[in-house]
Design an enzyme around this catalytic site. Structure first.
Site, PDB file in Angstrom:
ATOM      1  N   HIS A   1      42.883  43.713  40.857  1.00 31.01           N
ATOM      2  CA  HIS A   1      41.855  43.413  41.862  1.00 31.01           C
ATOM      3  C   HIS A   1      40.929  42.322  41.369  1.00 31.01           C
ATOM      4  O   HIS A   1      40.651  42.213  40.182  1.00 31.01           O
ATOM      5  CB  HIS A   1      41.050  44.653  42.257  1.00 31.01           C
ATOM      6  CG  HIS A   1      40.470  45.400  41.099  1.00 31.01           C
ATOM      7  ND1 HIS A   1      41.217  46.256  40.317  1.00 31.01           N
ATOM      8  CD2 HIS A   1      39.228  45.408  40.579  1.00 31.01           C
ATOM      9  CE1 HIS A   1      40.449  46.770  39.373  1.00 31.01           C
ATOM     10  NE2 HIS A   1      39.247  46.270  39.493  1.00 31.01           N
ATOM     11  N   PHE A   2      40.469  41.526  42.305  1.00 22.49           N
ATOM     12  CA  PHE A   2      39.459  40.496  42.052  1.00 22.49           C
ATOM     13  C   PHE A   2      38.165  40.961  42.708  1.00 22.49           C
ATOM     14  O   PHE A   2      38.161  41.341  43.874  1.00 22.49           O
ATOM     15  CB  PHE A   2      39.877  39.158  42.676  1.00 22.49           C
ATOM     16  CG  PHE A   2      41.011  38.483  41.964  1.00 22.49           C
ATOM     17  CD1 PHE A   2      42.314  38.932  42.115  1.00 22.49           C
ATOM     18  CD2 PHE A   2      40.785  37.391  41.142  1.00 22.49           C
ATOM     19  CE1 PHE A   2      43.371  38.317  41.454  1.00 22.49           C
ATOM     20  CE2 PHE A   2      41.827  36.762  40.483  1.00 22.49           C
ATOM     21  CZ  PHE A   2      43.124  37.229  40.633  1.00 22.49           C
ATOM     22  N   HIS A   3      37.080  40.937  41.927  1.00 22.32           N
ATOM     23  CA  HIS A   3      35.757  41.217  42.486  1.00 22.32           C
ATOM     24  C   HIS A   3      35.143  39.893  42.954  1.00 22.32           C
ATOM     25  O   HIS A   3      35.148  38.911  42.205  1.00 22.32           O
ATOM     26  CB  HIS A   3      34.812  41.762  41.415  1.00 22.32           C
ATOM     27  CG  HIS A   3      35.189  43.069  40.795  1.00 22.32           C
ATOM     28  ND1 HIS A   3      34.548  44.247  41.113  1.00 22.32           N
ATOM     29  CD2 HIS A   3      36.099  43.382  39.839  1.00 22.32           C
ATOM     30  CE1 HIS A   3      35.050  45.233  40.368  1.00 22.32           C
ATOM     31  NE2 HIS A   3      35.992  44.741  39.587  1.00 22.32           N
TER      32      HIS A   3
ATOM     33  N   HIS B   1      37.248  46.674  30.670  1.00 24.64           N
ATOM     34  CA  HIS B   1      36.464  47.267  31.772  1.00 24.64           C
ATOM     35  C   HIS B   1      37.245  47.489  33.059  1.00 24.64           C
ATOM     36  O   HIS B   1      36.639  47.626  34.121  1.00 24.64           O
ATOM     37  CB  HIS B   1      35.205  46.429  32.069  1.00 24.64           C
ATOM     38  CG  HIS B   1      34.324  46.239  30.878  1.00 24.64           C
ATOM     39  ND1 HIS B   1      33.518  47.239  30.397  1.00 24.64           N
ATOM     40  CD2 HIS B   1      34.160  45.195  30.041  1.00 24.64           C
ATOM     41  CE1 HIS B   1      32.896  46.810  29.316  1.00 24.64           C
ATOM     42  NE2 HIS B   1      33.270  45.574  29.074  1.00 24.64           N
ATOM     43  N   GLN B   2      38.575  47.564  32.968  1.00 23.49           N
ATOM     44  CA  GLN B   2      39.335  47.887  34.178  1.00 23.49           C
ATOM     45  C   GLN B   2      39.353  49.404  34.351  1.00 23.49           C
ATOM     46  O   GLN B   2      39.822  50.124  33.468  1.00 23.49           O
ATOM     47  CB  GLN B   2      40.775  47.357  34.089  1.00 23.49           C
ATOM     48  CG  GLN B   2      41.564  47.584  35.376  1.00 23.49           C
ATOM     49  CD  GLN B   2      42.976  47.000  35.316  1.00 23.49           C
ATOM     50  OE1 GLN B   2      43.448  46.574  34.255  1.00 23.49           O
ATOM     51  NE2 GLN B   2      43.657  47.005  36.451  1.00 23.49           N
TER      52      GLN B   2
ATOM     53  N   ASP C   1      33.370  46.959  47.912  1.00 24.50           N
ATOM     54  CA  ASP C   1      33.319  47.844  46.746  1.00 24.50           C
ATOM     55  C   ASP C   1      32.358  48.992  47.046  1.00 24.50           C
ATOM     56  O   ASP C   1      31.262  48.789  47.570  1.00 24.50           O
ATOM     57  CB  ASP C   1      32.851  47.056  45.515  1.00 24.50           C
ATOM     58  CG  ASP C   1      33.085  47.810  44.225  1.00 24.50           C
ATOM     59  OD1 ASP C   1      33.864  47.332  43.385  1.00 24.50           O
ATOM     60  OD2 ASP C   1      32.493  48.911  44.045  1.00 24.50           O
ATOM     61  N   ILE C   2      32.799  50.213  46.691  1.00 22.92           N
ATOM     62  CA  ILE C   2      32.003  51.407  46.992  1.00 22.92           C
ATOM     63  C   ILE C   2      30.770  51.520  46.084  1.00 22.92           C
ATOM     64  O   ILE C   2      29.819  52.237  46.408  1.00 22.92           O
ATOM     65  CB  ILE C   2      32.891  52.669  46.875  1.00 22.92           C
ATOM     66  CG1 ILE C   2      32.378  53.803  47.731  1.00 22.92           C
ATOM     67  CG2 ILE C   2      33.059  53.101  45.439  1.00 22.92           C
ATOM     68  CD1 ILE C   2      33.354  54.980  47.843  1.00 22.92           C
TER      69      ILE C   2
ATOM     70  N   ASN D   1      39.278  42.192  35.817  1.00 21.04           N
ATOM     71  CA  ASN D   1      39.431  42.920  34.554  1.00 21.04           C
ATOM     72  C   ASN D   1      40.874  43.385  34.366  1.00 21.04           C
ATOM     73  O   ASN D   1      41.511  43.842  35.315  1.00 21.04           O
ATOM     74  CB  ASN D   1      38.508  44.148  34.553  1.00 21.04           C
ATOM     75  CG  ASN D   1      37.043  43.769  34.674  1.00 21.04           C
ATOM     76  OD1 ASN D   1      36.633  42.729  34.166  1.00 21.04           O
ATOM     77  ND2 ASN D   1      36.261  44.604  35.340  1.00 21.04           N
TER      78      ASN D   1
HETATM   79  P1  AMP Z   1      37.206  47.660  37.686  1.00 17.54           P
HETATM   80  O1  AMP Z   1      36.207  48.187  36.680  1.00 17.54           O
HETATM   81  O2  AMP Z   1      37.363  46.167  37.603  1.00 17.54           O
HETATM   82  O3  AMP Z   1      38.512  48.406  37.595  1.00 17.54           O
HETATM   83  O4  AMP Z   1      36.558  47.931  39.103  1.00 17.54           O
HETATM   84  C1  AMP Z   1      36.966  48.948  39.974  1.00 17.54           C
HETATM   85  C2  AMP Z   1      36.044  48.896  41.158  1.00 17.54           C
HETATM   86  O5  AMP Z   1      36.593  49.713  42.170  1.00 17.54           O
HETATM   87  C3  AMP Z   1      34.618  49.424  40.878  1.00 17.54           C
HETATM   88  O6  AMP Z   1      33.679  48.382  41.134  1.00 17.54           O
HETATM   89  C4  AMP Z   1      34.476  50.591  41.847  1.00 17.54           C
HETATM   90  O7  AMP Z   1      33.189  50.691  42.417  1.00 17.54           O
HETATM   91  C5  AMP Z   1      35.517  50.247  42.899  1.00 17.54           C
HETATM   92  N1  AMP Z   1      36.036  51.396  43.640  1.00 17.54           N
HETATM   93  C6  AMP Z   1      36.563  52.537  43.122  1.00 17.54           C
HETATM   94  N2  AMP Z   1      36.942  53.368  44.123  1.00 17.54           N
HETATM   95  C7  AMP Z   1      36.675  52.708  45.285  1.00 17.54           C
HETATM   96  C8  AMP Z   1      36.835  53.032  46.668  1.00 17.54           C
HETATM   97  N3  AMP Z   1      37.347  54.202  47.061  1.00 17.54           N
HETATM   98  N4  AMP Z   1      36.441  52.138  47.584  1.00 17.54           N
HETATM   99  C9  AMP Z   1      35.926  50.949  47.218  1.00 17.54           C
HETATM  100  N5  AMP Z   1      35.736  50.583  45.925  1.00 17.54           N
HETATM  101  C10 AMP Z   1      36.105  51.454  44.976  1.00 17.54           C
END
Ligand code: AMP
Length: 138
Positions: free
Chosen positions: A99-101, A92-93, A30-31, A86
């Site tokens: 995606h799974f964190h 909070h998506q 995650d960035i 999410n």
């Molecule tokens: P969500 O709030 O569950 O949709 O999380 C989206 C996640 O994507 C966030 O934690 C962001 O930091 C991550 N994210 C967005 N753009 C990128 C990217 N280019 N590379 C890696 N992670 C990303």
């Protein structure tokens, strides 16, 4: 499904720190990490939310998710973590591709913070809801 930053990552048009991929699944750092090692696991199949995912893609993620958790924990030396998934902006998506964190919890301050306000489940409400869910599953 609308184009997302994750579609571009899957196509190799946006760089990422890839940690895993197979036929159905892709994983990368995650960035904006909540803690070191914060990893995202996504299906290659385009789907906005988990309920839209095919059984095959869901099974592929389920098969590899524990292994990825073990790798992240080994790499970070962290033993505790959260899986966050999410669905929908109110939930909070931010990126509309499933995606799974995997979020390590190395200290109370780092990682995922959760506000949890439990309600009550009176027996009749539990029974009524159970019936609705059972009917929806048919
Ligand atoms: P969500 O709030 O569950 O949709 O999380 C989206 C996640 O994507 C966030 O934690 C962001 O930091 C991550 N994210 C967005 N753009 C990128 C990217 N280019 N590379 C890696 N992670 C990303």
């Amino acid at each position: 499904m609308a184009e997302t930053i994750f579609s571009k990552i899957l196509r190799g048009e946006v760089p990422c720190h890839e940690v895993y991929q197979d036929e159905h699944v892709f994983a990368f750092l995650d960035i904006g990490p909540l803690a070191p090692g914060h990893t995202l696991v996504i299906p290659k199949e385009p789907a906005e939310t988990l309920d839209q995912l095919s059984d095959e893609a869901a099974a592929a993620i389920g098969r590899v998710l524990p292994r990825l958790c073990r790798a992240v924990m080994k790499a970070t030396g962290c033993e505790q973590y959260n899986i966050l998934q999410n669905n929908g902006t109110r939930a909070h998506q931010a990126v509309m591709h499933v995606h799974f964190h995997i979020i390590p919890k190395p200290t109370p301050e780092q990682g995922l913070g959760i506000r949890w306000h439990p309600g009550k489940l009176p027996d009749e409400e539990g029974q009524a809801m159970r019936q609705k869910i059972l009917a929806a599953l048919e």
